[in-house]
Design a protein around this motif. Sequence first.
Motif, PDB file in Angstrom:
ATOM      1  N   UNK A  21       0.854  -1.201   0.000  1.00  0.00           N
ATOM      2  CA  UNK A  21       0.000   0.000   0.000  1.00  0.00           C
ATOM      3  C   UNK A  21       0.884   1.243   0.000  1.00  0.00           C
ATOM      4  N   UNK A  22       0.685   2.089  -0.987  1.00  0.00           N
ATOM      5  CA  UNK A  22       1.518   3.298  -1.121  1.00  0.00           C
ATOM      6  C   UNK A  22       0.791   4.258  -2.031  1.00  0.00           C
ATOM      7  N   UNK A  23       1.120   5.545  -1.940  1.00  0.00           N
ATOM      8  CA  UNK A  23       0.491   6.491  -2.852  1.00  0.00           C
ATOM      9  C   UNK A  23       0.825   6.100  -4.290  1.00  0.00           C
ATOM     10  N   UNK A  24      -0.167   6.229  -5.137  1.00  0.00           N
ATOM     11  CA  UNK A  24      -0.030   5.749  -6.495  1.00  0.00           C
ATOM     12  C   UNK A  24       0.873   6.673  -7.344  1.00  0.00           C
ATOM     13  N   UNK A  65      -2.320  11.802  -2.094  1.00  0.00           N
ATOM     14  CA  UNK A  65      -3.788  11.904  -2.053  1.00  0.00           C
ATOM     15  C   UNK A  65      -4.456  10.751  -2.795  1.00  0.00           C
ATOM     16  N   UNK A  66      -3.650   9.770  -3.229  1.00  0.00           N
ATOM     17  CA  UNK A  66      -4.230   8.676  -4.016  1.00  0.00           C
ATOM     18  C   UNK A  66      -3.549   7.354  -3.683  1.00  0.00           C
ATOM     19  N   UNK A  67      -3.845   6.796  -2.500  1.00  0.00           N
ATOM     20  CA  UNK A  67      -3.219   5.515  -2.164  1.00  0.00           C
ATOM     21  C   UNK A  67      -3.732   4.360  -3.016  1.00  0.00           C
ATOM     22  N   UNK A  90       5.515   5.697  -7.938  1.00  0.00           N
ATOM     23  CA  UNK A  90       5.129   4.367  -8.428  1.00  0.00           C
ATOM     24  C   UNK A  90       4.628   4.401  -9.869  1.00  0.00           C
ATOM     25  N   UNK A  91       4.178   5.594 -10.295  1.00  0.00           N
ATOM     26  CA  UNK A  91       3.523   5.693 -11.607  1.00  0.00           C
ATOM     27  C   UNK A  91       4.559   5.867 -12.720  1.00  0.00           C
ATOM     28  N   UNK A  92       4.108   5.735 -13.955  1.00  0.00           N
ATOM     29  CA  UNK A  92       4.921   6.057 -15.126  1.00  0.00           C
ATOM     30  C   UNK A  92       4.093   6.993 -15.998  1.00  0.00           C
ATOM     31  N   UNK A 131      11.246   3.071  -5.704  1.00  0.00           N
ATOM     32  CA  UNK A 131      10.175   3.583  -4.846  1.00  0.00           C
ATOM     33  C   UNK A 131      10.316   3.070  -3.414  1.00  0.00           C
ATOM     34  N   UNK A 132       9.727   3.835  -2.493  1.00  0.00           N
ATOM     35  CA  UNK A 132       9.760   3.438  -1.080  1.00  0.00           C
ATOM     36  C   UNK A 132       9.017   2.108  -0.913  1.00  0.00           C
TER      37      UNK A 132
END
Length: 317
Positions: A72-75, A86-88, A197-199, A268-269
Amino acid sequence: MYAQRKREPQGERASSEGDVGRLRLSAEQEEFFQTNGYLPIQQIATPEEVRELRAKIEDLFERRVGEKEGAQEDFLAGEKNGVKKTAPQIMNPVNYLPELHRTQCFKNAQAIARQILGENARCICDLAIVKQAYVGTGTPWHQDEAFRDPKLEYHEMNVWVALQDANVGNGCLRYLPGSHRNEVLRHGPPNNDPTSQALQCVGAFDEGTAVTCELPAGGCAVHHSRMLHSAGPNVSAGSRLAYVMVFGVPPTPAKQAREFPWLAQRDTAAQARRRQWLMRGGVFVAAWRKLRRGGFTTWNGVRESVGRSIRNLRSHS
Ligand SMILES: O=C(O)CCC(=O)C(=O)O
């Protein structure tokens, strides 16, 4: 402004009495998907199921389930540039709620995937994304295959289920019809932050032909793994929750050599927490969970997967 989507063919709906796993696309719907790379379906889950799914998944977010193991992490927000979280997102919420794959919604999604991809299609992974009211961040343009191993070609599709009405105000999906016929375009980290996490697709494409894909609660959007898609921010007064299932058949070797250098840059973390968790014995828990959700067909598969994870962990330590 993006155009409203063009008229889509209407197919069957799931009945509220439990017409389990019986959803079938019409020939017109299949053709729409093949031509455009996406397909909105007005109902895949009953209102009761939507209420239940929403309550259970919201509970996972509230209890921050999976955070310690990097699930679970922000997206979007990374550790740099002060982008607010603001978007896990939860990777494989089915690990914490096995019943997610026993719902009518899942069975309908699987039936659609088998119709499109073939009878051996199975669920590869699932995820839940919540975008908080007023501030939930948008999703950059990307192709899902950009996250995968460039040596392989994937034959996959996402089933994105709206757990409330999804509209332009709360950040429904946007598509570039026909873009699934592209190769995987160049991607990079959003906001120039490789800890995200995103691309984000940084190759050339024309956003001008994008369409928005509004859906009622319990409806879904199906899209091809090479489809260029994005979502606007949630500026509405309610949170926007989506449950996404990824289905696929086994990948095949890539026809041409390709490289996705953006993957090696990602740091990423959540990846770091996952590595620590796997090293502390999580590797066996992860294999057990995959076995439970039907992700292995043979014991050899289990052994190979554990071996591969251990080799990956060693190469990072
Ligand atoms: O829900 C979103 O904003 C993004 C979802 C997405 O990119 C996907 O399902 O492939």
